[in-house]
Design an enzyme around this catalytic site. Structure first.
Site, PDB file in Angstrom:
ATOM      1  CG  HIS A   9      -0.162   0.011   2.523  1.00 56.88           C
ATOM      2  ND1 HIS A   9       0.413   1.143   3.057  1.00 56.88           N
ATOM      3  CD2 HIS A   9       0.118  -0.985   3.383  1.00 56.88           C
ATOM      4  CE1 HIS A   9       1.020   0.855   4.188  1.00 56.88           C
ATOM      5  NE2 HIS A   9       0.856  -0.458   4.415  1.00 56.88           N
ATOM      6  N   GLY A  10       0.217   2.385  -0.297  1.00 56.83           N
ATOM      7  CA  GLY A  10       0.884   3.691  -0.251  1.00 56.83           C
ATOM      8  C   GLY A  10       1.173   4.124   1.188  1.00 56.83           C
ATOM      9  CB  THR A  12      -0.169   5.523   6.619  1.00 54.44           C
ATOM     10  OG1 THR A  12       0.807   4.875   7.461  1.00 54.44           O
ATOM     11  CG2 THR A  12      -0.862   4.502   5.723  1.00 54.44           C
ATOM     12  CD  GLU A  82       1.746  -5.832   8.386  1.00 54.40           C
ATOM     13  OE1 GLU A  82       1.998  -7.057   8.381  1.00 54.40           O
ATOM     14  OE2 GLU A  82       2.455  -4.989   7.806  1.00 54.40           O
ATOM     15  CG  ASN A  84      -4.040  -8.633  15.714  1.00 54.86           C
ATOM     16  OD1 ASN A  84      -3.520  -7.767  16.408  1.00 54.86           O
ATOM     17  ND2 ASN A  84      -5.223  -9.127  15.975  1.00 54.86           N
TER      18      ASN A  84
END
Length: 170
Positions: A9-10, A12, A82, A84
């Site tokens: 993902h991009g 954060t 992802e 936990n």
């Protein structure tokens, strides 16, 4: 043979702050949105037959940028989430080291094991292979699941940056 493009993902704000995100649903920041758009441009020439994503917004929003460019709908699968990390989520590496001095890198977290992450991610990839035996599929996930998949597929890699893409024939 199924061609699987594995992408992270991009960016954060928690990536920048080096906070453990895990199952916490942290959205893309402005740079992450730009990275997702750049990923869509990068993959514009790929003959994608499907796009799969974690259900967490940072991955789903990244996947949606690519899927929209291909006229596809994202298939959401929470098994692509992802790891936990349990009570360790939201903490920085330094905070974890201070609170949990016996922790070993790579095994951090008090909820899910690395082996459990690998098992659930590989089950998704096996299902994708069955659904798309001759297709090219994008899978957008997170660093931990991608490391597990790459290790299982014997693909060498270094750090997995935001919107990094790895190609696997599966």
């Amino acid at each position: 043979m199924t061609e699987i493009l594995l992408a992270r993902h991009g960016e954060t704000d928690w990536n920048i702050g080096r906070r453990v995100q895990g199952h916490t649903d942290i959205p893309l920041n402005a740079a992450g949105v730009d990275q997702a758009r750049a990923l869509a441009e990068q993959l514009a020439g790929e003959p994608l037959t499907a796009v799969f994503s974690s259900d967490l917004s940072r991955a789903l929003d990244t996947a949606t940028e690519v899927a929209n460019a291909h006229g596809l709908v994202v298939v959401v699968d929470p098994r692509l989430r992802e790891k936990n990390f349990g009570t360790w989520e939201g903490l920085t590496d330094v905070e974890i080291a201070e609170r949990f001095p016996d922790a070993q890198r790579g095994q951090w977290g008090d909820a899910e094991t690395t082996e459990e992450v690998a098992a659930r991610v590989l089950s998704v990839l096996d299902g994708i292979r069955e659904l798309h035996p001759d297709g090219t599929v994008l899978v957008v996930s997170h660093g931990g699941p991608l490391r597990a998949a790459l290790r299982a597929l014997s693909i060498e890699h270094g750090p997995i940056g935001n919107c990094a893409v790895f190609r696997a024939s599966y």
